[in-house]
Design a protein around this motif. Sequence first.
Motif, mmCIF file in Angstrom:
data_model
loop_
_atom_site.group_PDB
_atom_site.id
_atom_site.type_symbol
_atom_site.label_atom_id
_atom_site.label_comp_id
_atom_site.label_asym_id
_atom_site.label_seq_id
_atom_site.Cartn_x
_atom_site.Cartn_y
_atom_site.Cartn_z
ATOM 1 N N ALA A 226 0.833 -1.206 0.000
ATOM 2 C CA ALA A 226 0.000 0.000 0.000
ATOM 3 C C ALA A 226 0.866 1.254 0.000
ATOM 4 O O ALA A 226 0.548 2.246 -0.660
ATOM 5 C CB ALA A 226 -0.927 -0.008 1.217
ATOM 6 N N LEU A 227 1.971 1.216 0.744
ATOM 7 C CA LEU A 227 2.880 2.357 0.779
ATOM 8 C C LEU A 227 3.554 2.576 -0.569
ATOM 9 O O LEU A 227 3.904 3.701 -0.927
ATOM 10 C CB LEU A 227 3.942 2.141 1.861
ATOM 11 N N ASP A 228 3.745 1.489 -1.316
ATOM 12 C CA ASP A 228 4.406 1.576 -2.620
ATOM 13 C C ASP A 228 3.460 2.010 -3.738
ATOM 14 O O ASP A 228 3.907 2.301 -4.841
ATOM 15 C CB ASP A 228 5.010 0.214 -2.998
ATOM 16 N N ARG A 229 2.168 2.028 -3.453
ATOM 17 C CA ARG A 229 1.192 2.309 -4.501
ATOM 18 C C ARG A 229 1.323 3.746 -5.014
ATOM 19 O O ARG A 229 1.480 4.687 -4.242
ATOM 20 C CB ARG A 229 -0.225 2.097 -3.963
ATOM 21 N N SER A 230 1.262 3.897 -6.322
ATOM 22 C CA SER A 230 1.382 5.222 -6.931
ATOM 23 C C SER A 230 0.115 6.038 -6.691
ATOM 24 O O SER A 230 -0.995 5.513 -6.747
ATOM 25 C CB SER A 230 1.617 5.091 -8.436
ATOM 26 N N PHE A 231 0.304 7.331 -6.446
ATOM 27 C CA PHE A 231 -0.838 8.224 -6.317
ATOM 28 C C PHE A 231 -1.365 8.607 -7.694
ATOM 29 O O PHE A 231 -2.563 8.569 -7.943
ATOM 30 C CB PHE A 231 -0.438 9.473 -5.523
#
Length: 270
Positions: A226-231
């Motif tokens: 989730a932290l790695d997910r692109s905005f």
Amino acid sequence: MLPKILDENILPMISQARITQELGTVKEHLPIWMVDRLAKKRNISEDESSEMVVTILEVFSKMWILSLKYQLTHVLGFFVTYVFNQYRNRFRKSEIPESGELYLQLWNYEVPANEEDPYEEKLGLLKEKLETLPALTALVLSLQFDLPMKQNTRQYLLWKLRENHLDTDCFFREWEERRNEQREMIQRLTVMITRYTRKLYECTDANRRSWYGKQKKIWMLRRSRALDRSFFSEREIAKALGITRKAVRNLLSQGKHELRKVGKDLLHSA
């Protein structure tokens, strides 16, 4: 017999004590609540309950200071774990199972295990590094990973949005909505990690501990993803800035390379 104190009553006491710094009421009731939670998991006598209340009172000042590192949503878990560890320390000999193996408590009070953002301390370092990057590179990184944006970078973004005839209010509203969704997701995942962390500290059965450990790793992996997910996607960034997707990929590659020189975890610091 110790009086019963409901969960819904203790949290407002803690919240009020944090605001006013008046600890009289919470010091009177919190140790009793903690020992009651302990008694629900351990078959302890009334004498042991009384001893544990005294033990908590003896270390209350230190415990309270440590608890301030935790958000209110997590602090009850801290107090429960704290009383379990105090109990193990005080009655350690009687807690050794038949196998002779003694499970030592692993909770690190100085570094809370359930912080929402484990990389927060690197935020200042990240901001400094971003300021050394070319404006467009820093902007592309900020858009994809929701990184902190200095004022001139934000102004550059506004200029690019207007140049490409995009609604700036709509763009930033969408960004904030995505940020809120991300925070809620991280919060939910962190709660699950904390849940299994607590279960590990409370349980002495080897099979259950193994299962709890696996579950904790699963939720930690989910949070990492989730932290790695692109905005914003490469396509969205290219459209906003009026450049090609290939240019976006090149800028991302260059920017990530520079940030990893400082620390590989910095991209999680937003």
